[in-house]
Motif scaffolding. Structure first.
Motif, PDB file in Angstrom:
ATOM      1  N   LEU A  24      13.453  11.132 -19.552  1.00  0.00           N
ATOM      2  CA  LEU A  24      14.234  11.948 -18.384  1.00  0.00           C
ATOM      3  C   LEU A  24      14.297  13.181 -19.227  1.00  0.00           C
ATOM      4  CD1 LEU A  24      16.113  11.572 -16.220  1.00  0.00           C
ATOM      5  CD2 LEU A  24      17.878  11.078 -17.629  1.00  0.00           C
ATOM      6  N   ALA A  25      14.586  13.121 -20.461  1.00  0.00           N
ATOM      7  CA  ALA A  25      14.441  14.754 -21.019  1.00  0.00           C
ATOM      8  C   ALA A  25      13.313  15.322 -20.914  1.00  0.00           C
ATOM      9  CB  ALA A  25      15.128  14.338 -22.598  1.00  0.00           C
ATOM     10  N   GLU A  26      12.025  14.771 -20.978  1.00  0.00           N
ATOM     11  CA  GLU A  26      10.805  15.420 -20.885  1.00  0.00           C
ATOM     12  C   GLU A  26      10.915  15.861 -19.518  1.00  0.00           C
ATOM     13  OE1 GLU A  26       7.326  13.641 -22.353  1.00  0.00           O
ATOM     14  OE2 GLU A  26       8.239  13.175 -24.209  1.00  0.00           O
ATOM     15  N   ARG A  27      11.181  15.221 -18.566  1.00  0.00           N
ATOM     16  CA  ARG A  27      11.010  15.708 -17.151  1.00  0.00           C
ATOM     17  C   ARG A  27      11.831  16.648 -16.893  1.00  0.00           C
ATOM     18  NH1 ARG A  27      13.808  12.992 -12.122  1.00  0.00           N
ATOM     19  NH2 ARG A  27      12.472  13.719 -10.558  1.00  0.00           N
ATOM     20  N   GLN A  28      13.209  16.853 -17.261  1.00  0.00           N
ATOM     21  CA  GLN A  28      13.959  17.751 -17.249  1.00  0.00           C
ATOM     22  C   GLN A  28      13.576  19.173 -17.878  1.00  0.00           C
ATOM     23  OE1 GLN A  28      17.874  16.514 -18.734  1.00  0.00           O
ATOM     24  NE2 GLN A  28      18.257  15.286 -16.630  1.00  0.00           N
ATOM     25  N   ARG A  29      13.128  18.817 -19.119  1.00  0.00           N
ATOM     26  CA  ARG A  29      12.427  20.150 -19.774  1.00  0.00           C
ATOM     27  C   ARG A  29      11.058  20.724 -18.852  1.00  0.00           C
ATOM     28  NH1 ARG A  29       8.020  20.800 -22.828  1.00  0.00           N
ATOM     29  NH2 ARG A  29       7.578  18.544 -22.662  1.00  0.00           N
ATOM     30  N   ARG A  30      10.174  19.778 -18.495  1.00  0.00           N
ATOM     31  CA  ARG A  30       9.237  20.173 -17.716  1.00  0.00           C
ATOM     32  C   ARG A  30       9.656  21.139 -16.175  1.00  0.00           C
ATOM     33  NH1 ARG A  30       6.069  15.458 -19.142  1.00  0.00           N
ATOM     34  NH2 ARG A  30       7.364  14.564 -17.437  1.00  0.00           N
ATOM     35  N   MET A  31      10.889  20.622 -15.515  1.00  0.00           N
ATOM     36  CA  MET A  31      11.352  21.207 -14.407  1.00  0.00           C
ATOM     37  C   MET A  31      11.941  22.479 -14.844  1.00  0.00           C
ATOM     38  SD  MET A  31      13.182  17.697 -12.633  1.00  0.00           S
ATOM     39  CE  MET A  31      13.827  19.048 -11.378  1.00  0.00           C
ATOM     40  N   ARG A  32      12.760  22.561 -16.013  1.00  0.00           N
ATOM     41  CA  ARG A  32      13.063  23.771 -16.398  1.00  0.00           C
ATOM     42  C   ARG A  32      12.049  24.683 -16.744  1.00  0.00           C
ATOM     43  NH1 ARG A  32      17.017  20.814 -19.384  1.00  0.00           N
ATOM     44  NH2 ARG A  32      15.825  20.902 -21.212  1.00  0.00           N
ATOM     45  N   GLU A  33      10.968  24.456 -17.281  1.00  0.00           N
ATOM     46  CA  GLU A  33       9.896  25.250 -17.903  1.00  0.00           C
ATOM     47  C   GLU A  33       9.213  25.795 -16.630  1.00  0.00           C
ATOM     48  OE1 GLU A  33       7.310  22.894 -20.296  1.00  0.00           O
ATOM     49  OE2 GLU A  33       8.335  23.490 -21.994  1.00  0.00           O
ATOM     50  N   ALA A  34       9.191  24.813 -15.503  1.00  0.00           N
ATOM     51  CA  ALA A  34       8.648  25.479 -14.203  1.00  0.00           C
ATOM     52  C   ALA A  34       9.296  26.429 -13.438  1.00  0.00           C
ATOM     53  CB  ALA A  34       8.273  24.025 -13.075  1.00  0.00           C
ATOM     54  N   GLU A  35      10.605  26.209 -13.509  1.00  0.00           N
ATOM     55  CA  GLU A  35      11.820  27.088 -12.815  1.00  0.00           C
ATOM     56  C   GLU A  35      11.542  28.367 -13.410  1.00  0.00           C
ATOM     57  OE1 GLU A  35      15.430  25.441 -13.262  1.00  0.00           O
ATOM     58  OE2 GLU A  35      15.230  23.969 -11.634  1.00  0.00           O
ATOM     59  N   GLU A  36      11.489  28.333 -14.815  1.00  0.00           N
ATOM     60  CA  GLU A  36      11.372  29.592 -15.825  1.00  0.00           C
ATOM     61  C   GLU A  36      10.407  30.351 -15.722  1.00  0.00           C
ATOM     62  OE1 GLU A  36      12.388  32.532 -18.151  1.00  0.00           O
ATOM     63  OE2 GLU A  36      13.736  31.105 -17.485  1.00  0.00           O
ATOM     64  N   SER A  37       9.066  29.581 -15.371  1.00  0.00           N
ATOM     65  CA  SER A  37       7.668  30.340 -15.022  1.00  0.00           C
ATOM     66  C   SER A  37       7.701  30.799 -13.794  1.00  0.00           C
ATOM     67  CB  SER A  37       6.694  29.040 -15.141  1.00  0.00           C
ATOM     68  OG  SER A  37       5.407  29.346 -14.718  1.00  0.00           O
ATOM     69  N   GLY A  38       8.399  30.187 -12.585  1.00  0.00           N
ATOM     70  CA  GLY A  38       8.378  30.896 -11.326  1.00  0.00           C
ATOM     71  C   GLY A  38       9.358  32.217 -11.534  1.00  0.00           C
ATOM     72  N   ARG A  39      10.623  32.174 -12.141  1.00  0.00           N
ATOM     73  CA  ARG A  39      11.572  33.242 -12.431  1.00  0.00           C
ATOM     74  C   ARG A  39      10.540  34.624 -13.249  1.00  0.00           C
ATOM     75  NH1 ARG A  39      15.851  29.640 -13.414  1.00  0.00           N
ATOM     76  NH2 ARG A  39      15.280  29.552 -15.672  1.00  0.00           N
ATOM     77  N   ARG A  40       9.695  33.886 -14.403  1.00  0.00           N
ATOM     78  CA  ARG A  40       8.868  35.021 -14.911  1.00  0.00           C
ATOM     79  C   ARG A  40       7.924  35.802 -14.018  1.00  0.00           C
ATOM     80  NH1 ARG A  40       6.586  31.610 -18.695  1.00  0.00           N
ATOM     81  NH2 ARG A  40       8.734  31.255 -19.635  1.00  0.00           N
TER      82      ARG A  40
END
Length: 156
Positions: A24-40
């Motif tokens: 669950l933590a890894e999934r949330q981390r990947r989702m946050r990274e994807a969101e951050e990548s999109g914002r970037r």
């Protein structure tokens, strides 16, 4: 043995639960990274657009400066040629007027001699003696020069 199996079961359940939390933590981390990548990516795109707009603005300013320089240069050439043309026209007009004035002065001189001769024969006449002054006026607004003639008459 039941105690061992019971403890092993608890350990396995605990391990599964921990594994689920990790997943669950890894999934949330990947989702946050994807969101951050999109914002970037959005931020990079915005910066590129701003840079492009800035470069276009600078280009327009350079073109504007070049255009004003060309306009100024052409205006100087046109004004110079207008002044030269106006001066040439004024000289021609002054020369033409000088010839006319010379002809008039010759006629008046002849007339004066005749009048003087007639006056000595009959009676004394008053004579008008002209004094002519030539000048040149240049109108900057219209870009034309003009020869002018001032005439002053003296009674003798």
């Amino acid at each position: 043995i039941f105690d061992f199996l019971s403890k092993e079961l608890v350990r396995l359940q605990e391990e599964r639960r921990i594994h689920a939390f990790v997943m669950l933590a890894e999934r949330q981390r990947r989702m946050r990274e994807a969101e951050e990548s999109g914002r970037r990516q959005v931020e990079l795109k915005r910066r590129q657009d701003e840079d492009e707009e800035q470069h276009v603005g600078v280009l327009f300013q350079v073109v504007k400066v070049h255009q004003s320089t060309v306009d100024s240069y052409l205006e100087d050439i046109i004004l110079s040629s207008m002044e030269d043309t106006a001066e040439e026209q004024a000289r021609e007009e002054i020369q033409r007027m000088a010839v006319e004035i010379n002809d008039i002065a010759y006629k008046m001189e002849s007339w004066y001699v005749i009048k003087q001769h007639v006056g000595s024969c009959s009676q004394q006449f008053r004579t008008c003696l002209p004094i002519c002054i030539c000048g040149y006026v240049y109108n900057l607004r219209h870009g034309k020069g003009r020869a002018i003639l001032f005439m002053i008459a003296l009674l003798v």
